[in-house]
Write an enzyme that holds these catalytic residues in place. Structure first.
Site: not given
Length: 504
Positions: A116, A200, A235, A291
């Site tokens: 990430k 973040e 999530h 993917r």
């Protein structure tokens, strides 16, 4: 075109890939664990091979064993589906070393987007909007405290190697931040073998909107529009739709161009998805999935593009048959992930045997499933039973058809989340398109109560249908027995040739 493809996966995605291969006149090779020996996809494949014990670490994640079978079966390519080895760059590299085409993107792209931190750095450099924060690993607590003050609370701490919602924690103030850093590092090390974390800005009520892209090996990149994926639990996506209820042609063009830039800057090819968080008129890069996505069918329906077939053709070296101007969007599609889980009791998994099964149908209904009456839902993998998709000329018609399809869908013997889906499909904020990634939490009480009502109703439906439809009379027994014998014959046909054990 490829002559034979091995599918390094299981369940409904294995069935989906087999269907695409059949239409392309490609032979298929399935692999199965002990838990999946009698799964539907093993009956549909041209050949199938055992790869070991039920736990994924001893079967579907054991790429040396899978590659050994691939060489034995003489395949040209391997399709990894989603999950398992689909974003494993080492597996892709080993395929390349054996001159077997990995049906996916370049190894470098998998590696870049698998981190990430590196993904965010790459996107920021390319001009794709990213969330405020630091594109470097957090080394100590004081550094994180300083950054949090700069960007403002709340903040989110993420595992760089994370995925599937694992390794993400929110801190609302400095005292929470210190604890969050330590806990997230520990989770990241345990889950991914990498304790690297970063920080973040946390958006409190964002929408999760993603863009489907296709790119070939000749430098051509197109996007296939957007999907709304905001309805999530922990999530994990539960309901998706295309297009997003808030989408406009102008916003789609902006997000689509950003997704194409993201693909081009890493020399991407294959199918892929660029995920964004949207808030107050702005969107920010979240991650790129290198993917095919679980929710790809809703995009196929509104664009008419078969994403899995295009993915295979791209891997073979074909040029995309479309330009961006050729892609149009028609109607609306919704996907409900039907899982074996108890949505009344915190969505706990509910593995077991499906005793009675009836699939929905009619206008505007598609079902991507890998199960049948009598099939086992094993406890070792994701609890997905099927993906139920409906299509309509607009969102309202797609919703009405989904309600009908859910009412027709009979999966008895296990606990499914069908009652939960029914509850969402009639909740007013959902009907109004007023969504965020916190939708389930914010509507927990009303959804729980309504879900419980539907769960009770389904229990009565099960009794009624067993008595009226699955009744135990001679004719029914004969029909069911004949069908079972036919399926068993398919599954066990010439075992030595088609389904050899690993040691044979």
């Amino acid at each position: 075109m490829f002559k034979k493809i091995l599918i390094a996966n299981r369940g409904e995605i294995a069935v989906r890939i087999i269907r695409a291969c059949k239409e392309l006149d490609i032979k298929t090779v399935a692999v199965y664990s002990e838990a999946d020996e009698h799964s539907l996809y093993t009956a549909l494949a041209d050949e199938c091979y055992s790869i070991g014990e039920a736990p994924a670490s001893k079967s579907y994640l054991n790429y040396e064993k899978i590659l050994k079978i691939a060489e034995k079966a003489g395949v040209d390519a391997i399709h990894p589906g989603y999950g398992f080895l689909s974003e494993n760059s080492k597996f892709a590299e080993e395929c390349d070393n054996r001159n077997i085409e990995f049906i996916g993107p370049p190894i470098r792209a998998i590696e870049l987007m698998g981190s990430k931190i590196n993904a965010k750095k790459t996107m920021k450099k390319a001009g794709v909007p990213v969330l405020p924060g630091r594109e470097e690993p957090i080394e100590d607590e004081q550094e994180a405290i300083k950054i949090a003050k700069e960007i403002g609370y709340p903040v989110i701490i993420k595992a760089s190697a994370g995925g599937g919602g694992i390794g993400m924690s929110v801190a609302n103030d400095e005292s929470e931040l210190v604890d969050t850093i330590q806990s997230t590092k520990s989770i990241a090390q345990s889950a991914f073998g990498d304790s690297t974390i970063f920080i973040e800005k946390y958006l409190e009520k964002p929408r999760h909107i993603e863009i489907q892209i296709l790119a070939d090996k000749h430098g051509n990149v197109i996007h296939l529009g957007d999907r709304e994926c905001s309805i999530q639990r922990r999530h994990q996506k539960v309901i998706e739709e295309a297009p997003s209820p808030i989408m406009t042609p102008e916003l789609r063009e902006k997000m689509g161009e950003a997704a194409k830039i993201a693909a081009k800057c890493i020399d991407y090819y294959s199918a892929g998805t660029v995920e964004f968080l949207y808030n107050a008129g702005e969107f920010y890069f979240l991650e790129m999935n290198t993917r095919v996505q679980v929710e790809h069918p809703i995009t196929e329906i509104i664009t008419g593009v078969d994403i899995v077939k295009e993915q295979i053709k791209i891997a073979y070296g074909n040029k995309l048959p479309y330009e961006q101007k050729d892609i149009t969007f028609n109607g609306h599609a919704i996907e409900c992930r039907i899982n074996a889980e108890d949505s009344v009791n915190d969505f706990i998994p509910s593995p077991g045997k499906i005793k009675h099964y009836r699939s929905p149908g009619g206008p505007g209904v598609r079902l991507d499933s890998g199960v049948y009456g009598g099939a086992e839902i094993p406890p070792y993998y994701d609890s997905m039973v099927a993906k139920l998709i409906t299509f309509g000329k607009n969102r309202e018609e797609a919703i009405v058809r989904m309600r009908r399809a859910l009412s027709e869908y009979m999966v008895f013997g296990i606990i499914s989340n069908i009652p939960f889906h029914k509850s969402v499909l009639e909740e007013q904020d959902f009907l109004d398109g007023n969504l965020s990634t916190h939708y389930i939490v914010e509507h927990e009480k009303v959804l729980h109560d309504k879900t419980l009502d539907y769960a009770v109703e389904i229990a009565y439906e099960e009794k009624r249908f067993i008595e009226k439809v699955f009744r135990d009379d001679k004719k029914t027994v004969a029909l069911v027995g004949g069908l079972s014998a036919y399926i068993t014959t398919l599954k066990n046909k010439d075992k030595k040739q088609y389904c050899p054990k690993e040691n044979e």
